[in-house]
Design an enzyme around this catalytic site. Structure first.
Site, short mmCIF file in Angstrom:
data_model
loop_
_atom_site.label_atom_id
_atom_site.label_comp_id
_atom_site.label_asym_id
_atom_site.label_seq_id
_atom_site.Cartn_x
_atom_site.Cartn_y
_atom_site.Cartn_z
N SER A 583 0.70 -1.29 0.21
CA SER A 583 0.02 -0.49 0.31
C SER A 583 0.69 1.07 0.51
O SER A 583 1.63 1.76 -1.07
CB SER A 583 -1.15 -0.30 1.14
N ASP A 669 -10.51 -3.82 -5.20
CA ASP A 669 -8.92 -2.76 -4.60
C ASP A 669 -10.54 -1.51 -4.24
O ASP A 669 -9.41 -0.91 -5.60
CB ASP A 669 -7.92 -3.30 -4.59
N HIS A 704 -8.58 -4.59 -0.79
CA HIS A 704 -7.00 -4.20 -1.08
C HIS A 704 -6.59 -5.65 0.61
O HIS A 704 -5.14 -4.76 0.27
CB HIS A 704 -7.32 -2.95 0.12
#
Length: 732
Positions: A583, A669, A704
């Site tokens: 991320s 995501d 995600h």
């Protein structure tokens, strides 16, 4: 039957379809923005082709992946039970079962109201047997997941009368949940409840019950995935008739709702990265409605908790009005400006106050100092000498470990005299304790089992420091097998293969934690280290502020400095160092591999935020406006545009000899869109020189957080670990 397709012999090439954009007189050319349309069959075909190439390029690791999966499984007690937590008249716990992905959520009635010791399950309980007498399976998660490629349980909340359960489920991976209700076994002597057929859609997470149990509150998101509305739903009515409680119109702010541990107050919190505003509903005075406690003031961050201090109901205010590392203050129940908050724990630049939990007899303060987490207990009662009014004792619940993470676990009951405490480290499995505030006694309830024989003393943990930009000392947490160290020396007898992890954003701290899968790395002779770079919160609020906005380059400098320090200290070599981050940590990976590619033998970037300039220029994308305070607004400022452009991984891909790179993403995501790593990999293939060993792996049915289900997650991690071990020279 058609013959299986032959494996590809070369990576797919994304055709260049240049798109020009101009901001502040600067023109960018993006050859691969067409990959943004995930409904386009050509885009899906390209992602599938990348997956096929990744599978072919790693086919030699298939056996290792299977071995790693089996190692994780062999260390895991598959049929297991979490330590029960008490709330009102029940003990709540989770169960897992061998061969099942998700497990079950369960509860049993409290046998003795005066006994706060959690019940112990039957030894070696079979999956089809109750683990405790009177067990009620509230949710069979495997049954709920049946027929879905992805499954995630959001919030699950029991009504105040203990007769109804509201639970939220996501079966796509986009973190938009559907809430349903079911009846539970009523407490002894109570009438059974009938679950309403109500269905709430597009909910952010779960719901919060009101004190009377006739309504639930929930949050929804806007088109940019920002939680912007709080609603009240009365049971037995249509969602279309729900009452809008609060609409947060400032695009920098998100909102949500919760209930205090005392059950007296409902609180709606609105917040940006630097500013907060709370609305409070007193269930004892519902006619007053939700009232703003302290009007939002730019740069004033605060949170609230209800407590009873010296016989008076108060609101505890954790705030940064007097200093960036926060102060804990006391205020009355009515709206109060910051100037009238009465200090309870004054601001201390050496101690970052992060949270506070209030109970009937004590407060628990979560804080950190010197880069380590701490739990501080304020026992309430007759005022002790030199202590604030109503505080009888102030002390730390501490543990004698050089590297550790300590925090409180599930403590839902207002009246409980104990604190559920968790302790873990890079070598120590998660250990759950009950701390009795009355006696200071710590009772070990459970240590995460590691099957097959495991001794934490066989591993050694170290804290190193690297010198970075401006002479800043950056902490490194490190673990390896003890027998790899040179006897009597600080380091290993010879350089080790090493996996270096980093994040560095949002004031999120990468505190040392235990991992079963990591043992497969350590037991093959590698070391693991965390670079606690600026942008995280490990060293207090200053650490965060010095790694965001105009200081973002410090995060990258720190990570490279940590990599070099490990080499200089003899722990590893550049070619035997693999870097990993996800991320915002994927942004870190993309930046450092552009700025110091020679320092790493491989890089893993998970759901990586590698195209920040494009994303931050598009206010319609999820999270963009809310994150201006983290990255800046390049659309409104040429200075910010240039600053982000200077480090953005996608924009700075050059004719460099990059180390091998594995980029992993998920099609659904909503936080970091799959298109960012897809474009990044395509550009790396276009521009890199040398081997151009770049792989893209897209999970086609996840979000995600990656795949759902523990076995799928183990397979997923085994894939990444096999690639890492191959780069470290340990795949044989």
């Amino acid at each position: 039957m058609d013959a299986p397709a032959a494996p590809p012999v070369a990576p797919p090439l994304a055709p260049a379809r240049p798109v020009e954009t101009t901001h502040h007189g600067r023109t960018r050319v993006d050859d691969h923005d067409w990959l943004r349309d995930k409904e386009d069959p050509e885009v899906l075909g390209y992602l599938e082709a990348e997956n096929a190439w990744t599978e072919a390029a790693t086919a030699h690791l298939a056996g290792l992946r299977s071995t790693l999966f089996e190692e994780i499984r062999a260390r895991t007690r598959e049929t297991d039970l979490s330590v029960p937590s008490r709330r009102r008249g029940h003990w709540y716990y989770g169960r897992s079962f061998e061969g099942r992905e998700y497990g079950a959520s369960c509860r049993v009635p409290v046998a003795d109201p005066d006994d706060w010791n959690p019940p112990e399950p039957a030894a070696d309980c079979a999956p089809d047997e109750p683990a405790l007498p009177g067990e009620e399976v509230m949710l069979d998660l495997d049954a709920l997941a049946e027929g879905h490629d992805f499954f995630s349980l959001g919030g699950a909340a029991v009504s105040p009368d203990d007769r109804l359960l509201a639970y939220a489920v996501d079966v796509v991976g986009d973190e938009r949940y559907t809430v349903r209700f079911r009846a539970l076994v009523p407490p002894a002597g109570a009438e059974p409840a009938t679950a309403p057929d109500d269905v709430l859609t597009d909910v952010m997470g779960g719901v919060t019950w009101d004190r009377e149990g006739g309504s639930v509150y929930y949050t929804t998101v806007d088109e940019s995935w920002r939680p912007d509305k709080v609603w009240r739903h009365r049971l037995g009515t249509e969602q279309s008739s729900d009452e809008l409680v609060h609409h947060e119109t400032d695009a920098r702010f998100g909102t949500g709702i919760g209930r205090t541990r005392s059950d007296r107050f409902l609180m709606v919190a609105s917040g940006s990265k630097t500013t907060a505003e709370w609305r409070v509903l007193d269930a004892d005075r519902p006619e007053l409605g939700f009232r703003v406690f302290a009007e939002r003031r730019e740069g004033l961050d605060y949170s609230l908790e209800h407590a009873v201090l010296d016989g008076r109901d108060v609101l505890l205010v954790l705030h940064d009005h007097t200093g960036p590392d926060h102060e804990l203050a006391v205020a009355g129940l009515d709206p109060t400006p910051a100037e009238q908050w009465e200090p309870l724990l004054a601001h201390d630049p050496a101690v970052r106050l992060e949270d506070v939990d209030a109970f009937a007899s004590h407060l628990v303060v979560h804080q950190r100092s010197g880069g380590l987490t701490q739990l501080r207990v304020l026992e309430l009662g007759e005022t002790g000498e030199g202590l604030p009014r109503g505080v009888a004792r102030d002390h730390l619940v501490d543990f004698d470990r050089e590297i550790r993470t300590v925090g409180s676990g599930s403590n839902p009951a207002w009246e409980q005299p104990t604190v559920r405490v968790g302790l873990l480290s890079l070598a120590l499995p998660t250990s759950i304790y009950d701390y009795d505030v009355r006696t200071d006694e710590l009772t070990l309830l459970r240590r995460q089992p590691v099957l097959g024989g495991y001794d934490p003393d066989d591993y050694v943990e170290k804290r190193l420091w690297a010198t970075s930009t401006g002479g800043e000392q950056v902490p490194i947490s490190l673990v390896c097998r003890r027998d790899l160290l040179d006897e009597g020396a600080e380091g290993p007898a010879e350089p080790l293969p090493l996996l270096l992890y980093g994040y560095g954003a949002y004031e999120i701290s990468m505190d040392p934690s235990f991992s079963l899968s990591r043992l497969s790395l350590l037991d093959r002779g590698a070391a693991f280290a965390i670079a606690h770079v600026r942008g995280g919160g490990e060293m207090g609020r200053r650490w965060y502020d010095d790694g965001k906005l105009g200081a973002k380059q410090h995060s990258f400098d720190d990570f490279v400095a940590c990599a070099r320090r490990l080499v200089e200290a003899g722990w590893t070599t550049p070619e035997r160092t693999v870097a990993e981050g996800g991320s915002a940590g994927g942004l870190l990976m993309g930046a450092v591999v552009n700025q110091a590619p020679e320092q790493f033998g491989g890089v893993v970037a998970a759901v990586p935020f590698v195209d920040p300039l494009t994303s931050m220029l598009d206010a319609s994308l999820p999270l963009t406006v809310a994150e201006y305070e983290e990255w800046g607004d390049p659309a409104s400022s040429a200075e910010v545009y240039d600053r982000i452009a200077a480090y953005a991984p996608y924009d700075n891909v050059a004719a460099l000899d990059y180390p091998p790179i594995l980029a992993e993403t998920s099609l659904h995501d909503t936080r970091v869109l799959y298109v960012e790593p897809a474009k990044w990999v395509a550009r790396l293939r276009d521009r890199a020189v040398g081997r151009r060993d770049v792989l893209l792996r897209t999970e086609m049915s996840a979000g995600h957080g990656g795949v759902s289900g523990r076995y799928r997650a183990w397979h997923d991690r085994a894939f990444s670990m096999a690639w890492i071990l191959d780069r470290l020279g340990l795949a044989g």
